[in-house]
Design an enzyme around this catalytic site. Sequence first.
Site, PDB file in Angstrom:
ATOM      1  N   LYS A   1      27.497  21.952 -13.338  1.00  0.00           N
ATOM      2  CA  LYS A   1      26.628  20.866 -12.883  1.00  0.00           C
ATOM      3  C   LYS A   1      27.006  19.589 -13.616  1.00  0.00           C
ATOM      4  O   LYS A   1      27.025  19.557 -14.847  1.00  0.00           O
ATOM      5  CB  LYS A   1      25.159  21.200 -13.148  1.00  0.00           C
ATOM      6  CG  LYS A   1      24.568  22.161 -12.142  1.00  0.00           C
ATOM      7  CD  LYS A   1      23.039  22.181 -12.262  1.00  0.00           C
ATOM      8  CE  LYS A   1      22.419  23.132 -11.263  1.00  0.00           C
ATOM      9  NZ  LYS A   1      20.942  23.154 -11.377  1.00  0.00           N
TER      10      LYS A   1
ATOM     11  N   ASN B   1      15.888  26.864 -13.619  1.00  0.00           N
ATOM     12  CA  ASN B   1      15.082  25.649 -13.677  1.00  0.00           C
ATOM     13  C   ASN B   1      13.672  25.913 -14.210  1.00  0.00           C
ATOM     14  O   ASN B   1      12.814  25.035 -14.142  1.00  0.00           O
ATOM     15  CB  ASN B   1      14.998  25.004 -12.285  1.00  0.00           C
ATOM     16  CG  ASN B   1      16.357  24.539 -11.803  1.00  0.00           C
ATOM     17  OD1 ASN B   1      17.165  24.035 -12.590  1.00  0.00           O
ATOM     18  ND2 ASN B   1      16.628  24.722 -10.519  1.00  0.00           N
TER      19      ASN B   1
ATOM     20  N   GLU C   1      16.101  25.774 -24.441  1.00  0.00           N
ATOM     21  CA  GLU C   1      16.891  26.416 -23.379  1.00  0.00           C
ATOM     22  C   GLU C   1      17.253  27.855 -23.770  1.00  0.00           C
ATOM     23  O   GLU C   1      17.372  28.726 -22.903  1.00  0.00           O
ATOM     24  CB  GLU C   1      18.157  25.605 -23.071  1.00  0.00           C
ATOM     25  CG  GLU C   1      17.899  24.185 -22.538  1.00  0.00           C
ATOM     26  CD  GLU C   1      17.540  24.117 -21.047  1.00  0.00           C
ATOM     27  OE1 GLU C   1      17.434  25.178 -20.407  1.00  0.00           O
ATOM     28  OE2 GLU C   1      17.351  22.988 -20.548  1.00  0.00           O
TER      29      GLU C   1
ATOM     30  N   ARG D   1      20.127  31.089  -8.962  1.00  0.00           N
ATOM     31  CA  ARG D   1      20.401  30.074  -9.976  1.00  0.00           C
ATOM     32  C   ARG D   1      19.193  29.166 -10.213  1.00  0.00           C
ATOM     33  O   ARG D   1      19.028  28.602 -11.294  1.00  0.00           O
ATOM     34  CB  ARG D   1      21.636  29.237  -9.591  1.00  0.00           C
ATOM     35  CG  ARG D   1      22.023  28.221 -10.675  1.00  0.00           C
ATOM     36  CD  ARG D   1      23.412  27.630 -10.494  1.00  0.00           C
ATOM     37  NE  ARG D   1      23.687  26.692 -11.584  1.00  0.00           N
ATOM     38  CZ  ARG D   1      24.862  26.133 -11.836  1.00  0.00           C
ATOM     39  NH1 ARG D   1      25.897  26.418 -11.064  1.00  0.00           N
ATOM     40  NH2 ARG D   1      25.025  25.305 -12.843  1.00  0.00           N
TER      41      ARG D   1
ATOM     42  N   LYS E   1      23.858  32.867 -18.626  1.00  0.00           N
ATOM     43  CA  LYS E   1      24.070  31.759 -17.694  1.00  0.00           C
ATOM     44  C   LYS E   1      25.264  32.038 -16.784  1.00  0.00           C
ATOM     45  O   LYS E   1      25.198  31.811 -15.572  1.00  0.00           O
ATOM     46  CB  LYS E   1      24.296  30.456 -18.448  1.00  0.00           C
ATOM     47  CG  LYS E   1      24.674  29.313 -17.508  1.00  0.00           C
ATOM     48  CD  LYS E   1      23.909  28.061 -17.722  1.00  0.00           C
ATOM     49  CE  LYS E   1      24.154  27.068 -16.589  1.00  0.00           C
ATOM     50  NZ  LYS E   1      23.722  25.722 -16.940  1.00  0.00           N
TER      51      LYS E   1
ATOM     52  N   HIS F   1      11.609  23.223 -15.691  1.00  0.00           N
ATOM     53  CA  HIS F   1      12.301  21.951 -15.442  1.00  0.00           C
ATOM     54  C   HIS F   1      11.595  21.072 -14.411  1.00  0.00           C
ATOM     55  O   HIS F   1      11.742  19.853 -14.452  1.00  0.00           O
ATOM     56  CB  HIS F   1      13.748  22.214 -14.992  1.00  0.00           C
ATOM     57  CG  HIS F   1      14.651  22.607 -16.125  1.00  0.00           C
ATOM     58  ND1 HIS F   1      14.441  23.728 -16.900  1.00  0.00           N
ATOM     59  CD2 HIS F   1      15.770  22.007 -16.630  1.00  0.00           C
ATOM     60  CE1 HIS F   1      15.401  23.811 -17.807  1.00  0.00           C
ATOM     61  NE2 HIS F   1      16.215  22.783 -17.675  1.00  0.00           N
TER      62      HIS F   1
ATOM     63  N   ARG G   1      39.355  11.303  -6.665  1.00  0.00           N
ATOM     64  CA  ARG G   1      38.873  12.488  -5.929  1.00  0.00           C
ATOM     65  C   ARG G   1      39.058  13.790  -6.689  1.00  0.00           C
ATOM     66  O   ARG G   1      39.203  14.862  -6.101  1.00  0.00           O
ATOM     67  CB  ARG G   1      39.513  12.576  -4.546  1.00  0.00           C
ATOM     68  CG  ARG G   1      39.177  11.376  -3.654  1.00  0.00           C
ATOM     69  CD  ARG G   1      39.330  11.666  -2.189  1.00  0.00           C
ATOM     70  NE  ARG G   1      39.092  10.423  -1.441  1.00  0.00           N
ATOM     71  CZ  ARG G   1      40.049   9.555  -1.093  1.00  0.00           C
ATOM     72  NH1 ARG G   1      41.311   9.820  -1.397  1.00  0.00           N
ATOM     73  NH2 ARG G   1      39.752   8.458  -0.452  1.00  0.00           N
TER      74      ARG G   1
ATOM     75  N   HIS H   1      15.411  16.197 -23.521  1.00  0.00           N
ATOM     76  CA  HIS H   1      15.328  17.113 -22.384  1.00  0.00           C
ATOM     77  C   HIS H   1      14.721  18.458 -22.800  1.00  0.00           C
ATOM     78  O   HIS H   1      13.817  18.982 -22.137  1.00  0.00           O
ATOM     79  CB  HIS H   1      16.730  17.308 -21.798  1.00  0.00           C
ATOM     80  CG  HIS H   1      16.793  18.313 -20.691  1.00  0.00           C
ATOM     81  ND1 HIS H   1      16.163  18.112 -19.474  1.00  0.00           N
ATOM     82  CD2 HIS H   1      17.393  19.526 -20.603  1.00  0.00           C
ATOM     83  CE1 HIS H   1      16.375  19.165 -18.709  1.00  0.00           C
ATOM     84  NE2 HIS H   1      17.119  20.034 -19.356  1.00  0.00           N
TER      85      HIS H   1
ATOM     86  N   HIS I   1      11.154  17.614 -15.856  1.00  0.00           N
ATOM     87  CA  HIS I   1      11.751  16.398 -15.299  1.00  0.00           C
ATOM     88  C   HIS I   1      10.687  15.334 -15.040  1.00  0.00           C
ATOM     89  O   HIS I   1      10.927  14.143 -15.219  1.00  0.00           O
ATOM     90  CB  HIS I   1      12.507  16.713 -14.014  1.00  0.00           C
ATOM     91  CG  HIS I   1      13.817  17.404 -14.246  1.00  0.00           C
ATOM     92  ND1 HIS I   1      14.547  17.996 -13.241  1.00  0.00           N
ATOM     93  CD2 HIS I   1      14.535  17.577 -15.383  1.00  0.00           C
ATOM     94  CE1 HIS I   1      15.658  18.516 -13.757  1.00  0.00           C
ATOM     95  NE2 HIS I   1      15.664  18.286 -15.039  1.00  0.00           N
TER      96      HIS I   1
ATOM     97  N   GLU J   1      23.426  27.232  -6.320  1.00  0.00           N
ATOM     98  CA  GLU J   1      21.969  27.264  -6.409  1.00  0.00           C
ATOM     99  C   GLU J   1      21.303  27.437  -5.052  1.00  0.00           C
ATOM    100  O   GLU J   1      20.370  26.720  -4.690  1.00  0.00           O
ATOM    101  CB  GLU J   1      21.481  25.976  -7.103  1.00  0.00           C
ATOM    102  CG  GLU J   1      20.056  26.134  -7.633  1.00  0.00           C
ATOM    103  CD  GLU J   1      19.675  25.022  -8.599  1.00  0.00           C
ATOM    104  OE1 GLU J   1      20.463  24.765  -9.544  1.00  0.00           O
ATOM    105  OE2 GLU J   1      18.610  24.434  -8.423  1.00  0.00           O
TER     106      GLU J   1
END
Lengths: 357, 357
Positions: B140, B242, B182, B238, B224, B245, B118, B262, B249, B234
């Site tokens: 992330k 993307n 990026e 935020r 960032k 993206h 955890r 990527h 994706h 997000e």
Amino acid sequence: MSTLRLDLPGGGYPIHIGSGVLGSADLLRAPVSGDRVAIVTNEVVAPLYLARLTEALAPFDPAVVILPDGETQKALGTIDRVVGAFLEARCDRATTIFALGGGVVGDIAGFAAAVYQRGVPFVQVPTTLLSQVDSSVGGKTGVNHALGKNMIGCFYQPKAVIIDTATLATLPDRELSAGLAEVIKYGAIGNRTFLEWLEQNMEALLRRDPGALAYAIETSCRDKARVVMADEREAGVRALLNFGHTFGHAIEGAMGYGRWLHGEAVAAGMLMAARLSERLGWLAAGEGERLRALIQRARLPLAPPAIAPQRFLELMAVDKKATRGRTRFVLLRALGDAFLTDDVPEEALMALLNAGA
Amino acid sequence: MSTLRLDLPGGGYPIHIGSGVLGSADLLRAPVSGDRVAIVTNEVVAPLYLARLTEALAPFDPAVVILPDGETQKALGTIDRVVGAFLEARCDRATTIFALGGGVVGDIAGFAAAVYQRGVPFVQVPTTLLSQVDSSVGGKTGVNHALGKNMIGCFYQPKAVIIDTATLATLPDRELSAGLAEVIKYGAIGNRTFLEWLEQNMEALLRRDPGALAYAIETSCRDKARVVMADEREAGVRALLNFGHTFGHAIEGAMGYGRWLHGEAVAAGMLMAARLSERLGWLAAGEGERLRALIQRARLPLAPPAIAPQRFLELMAVDKKATRGRTRFVLLRALGDAFLTDDVPEEALMALLNAGA
């Protein structure tokens, strides 16, 4: 119906306890913030209570995931399948997940909610005594690893816990007793008054007297909520809730998950911890005997199965409660007065295990 | 060396950027709170930098997990293996996990740290340009599902990010370019001055001029960090990160993870988003052309591979950025001025896809 609140820095939530609350659409819809819901349940609970929940949530056209029954489902492979079902149902980040079932369903659905698209809201609707008094409250979610129980998970709090005590009518006797192990635990670690109440009311609980069950659940949830509010991440006092669990997890691990119910292993583990407390001179002998008598009346096991002492030690060493190579134990000074220690001499432990605990 | 800070309600952390910082034992040991560490890396990075990191962390006798290379490792099966390795090495709750490698290693190690018992502390030591400017900062973490990229994960912040720019000397050209995608993104969405600097310094970056790389990394990390501090989960701004993206994706999903890097998919995706912005009348034609020229100079793809428009739409619909059944897009009003919208007419999207984007 009674409502408790569990307040945390990241936001609190209500715990509603009452007979028939599964029929209350208002109560069930209140924690839904978006316009979509999904229900995770299992093949045993679904025929009994799924229709009632889907009806209450009908305006949201719930997606439904029905898992096989059993502790073996608590594995990452199940998380993969549940996430796949959410994706196929086009569940988005605003979808609220409902966990309908016992501790296994709650742990799986809660963890799936914690990690699905990096976290979506969820609601606990526990249907077993064990999940109503323990696992549905406090935000522990997760699955097992082949090498250790609950080794993969998150602290992730629900938006609400909705406990319908009427669902206990369909609970098998063995599972009712397993739940009572955790109820007894609250008395043993910090609530002697409650322990005495349990001594007086065990027969009423076993015959499922609604008033007795409601009182036991409410007291357990109140005790648990108090501990979680004081120590959400188990940096200190929350570890007391693990009374009986270091031994209990080793029993479950040795037998293969699911052969012993969690509550059964905890019952035997609590008595091992009490005997260890006696051996180390912390606990008067009569106190341990009193706990033993109560556990016996709850129709729970009084001793672990035959496990070689060396194997028992290895299984305990991998338990999460081990830090810096030392296994931590929750021991008793008296019934209602537990404490945490990592200073247990190996000889005392071996003597306990060699005596067949 | 320069140090930025990312401050969040749950605790902030430093981002150290410098050439040779992997040799600084003090810097690497500072974020370790317990007395145990484990390093997660992969078979490509281990021969290059593992010895340096283990040397710096020698007093902690680090456990080491070496993964195969590649995006296909981002799966729950890998988390199961990593957790197994932690358990076999007797890693406890006080163990600090170091992620040594690119974005895939950081995403896997960060997620494993988030869910191991955890949650245990972790440190990002990114060794690719893409992970240094983007994925190591902001918390992330996660893995892919067969039905969608990054669908399983957590927001889980590191205790420190330690960026050794000297590691870029061994980075393949193709991955350097992927990282530049990026970098260009930060300019395109909110920093026109930086975009102009990139136009003037692209050749210096491609020949790996240390000063130019350090400036680009620092500016990217600062941009960032600012966005993450304003919106960790997000809920709003935020999402601008993307940019490119949603299309990207879908490209990665259609090609099978790992066939396109990527950053390559993001580059093609940014140009698709720019063209969509033009079609909808938001962006002047010259602006899109300017972005195209910069991406071309970074040796990145200018168009997606051949994907049937219907398949493209399906892949975008399952993207996390879709809410309530509508796909959200990051579009441009100008270079340096991005905005979020879910109001893109289907015809405009189909026209874009039919034109081969």
